[in-house]
Design an enzyme around this catalytic site. Structure first.
Site, PDB file in Angstrom:
ATOM      1  N   CYS A  39     -33.161  72.437 -43.568  1.00  0.00           N
ATOM      2  CA  CYS A  39     -31.842  73.062 -43.678  1.00  0.00           C
ATOM      3  C   CYS A  39     -31.782  74.324 -42.807  1.00  0.00           C
ATOM      4  CB  CYS A  39     -31.580  73.423 -45.142  1.00  0.00           C
ATOM      5  SG  CYS A  39     -30.156  74.483 -45.422  1.00  0.00           S
ATOM      6  N   CYS A  96     -30.920  77.546 -44.611  1.00  0.00           N
ATOM      7  CA  CYS A  96     -32.024  78.049 -45.437  1.00  0.00           C
ATOM      8  C   CYS A  96     -33.012  78.829 -44.587  1.00  0.00           C
ATOM      9  CB  CYS A  96     -32.730  76.896 -46.150  1.00  0.00           C
ATOM     10  SG  CYS A  96     -31.677  75.987 -47.303  1.00  0.00           S
TER      11      CYS A  96
END
Length: 141
Positions: free
Chosen positions: A43, A46
């Site tokens: 991600c 993230c």
């Protein structure tokens, strides 16, 4: 002292929340996408937010429990069916990374976690609710 607890998947999260049900102090839930063998999440949001979030934990989350929750690989996260417990109440996650104050209403998601000022406010709000009774708080910090 802050206690960091790695959690993998929804069922493991449920087990930890039951185990910490009567713990004193704030419990924070930090959700992120699974990391590869080099420690990098699939991600990109993230990855971008990780340093800011971890700095905020070090600076503001004292005497707390932080459940660091791996929501799985991209396919598992993108599954919007009932099989993905992270997307159902009481969590109702719509994006990662996400940070929640367990048993509270405070929540930051996605690019909000890139903003140090929002993280500082988040921890300020949660520590007021988790701290001593209002009559004992020092309001002149």
């Amino acid at each position: 002292m802050t206690e960091y607890v790695p959690v993998r998947g929804y069922q493991e999260l449920q087990n930890f929340l039951k185990a910490y049900e009567n713990k004193q102090g704030p419990i924070y839930l930090y959700f992120y996408g699974e990391k590869d063998s080099k420690g990098k999440s699939w991600c990109p949001d993230c990855v971008d937010a990780e340093e800011t979030i971890m700095t905020a934990f070090r600076n503001h989350a004292r005497r707390a429990i932080v459940l660091v929750i791996d929501v799985g690989n991209r396919d598992a996260w993108m599954d919007c069916s009932d099989k993905n417990g992270f997307r159902k109440p009481p969590l109702s996650l719509s994006s990662i990374p996400s940070l929640l104050h367990w048993k509270g209403v405070e929540r930051l998601e996605g690019d909000q976690l890139l903003k140090s000022s929002l993280l500082e406010l988040f921890f300020e709000e949660t520590s007021l609710k988790s701290g001593p009774p209002s009559s004992a708080r020092n309001i002149n910090k």
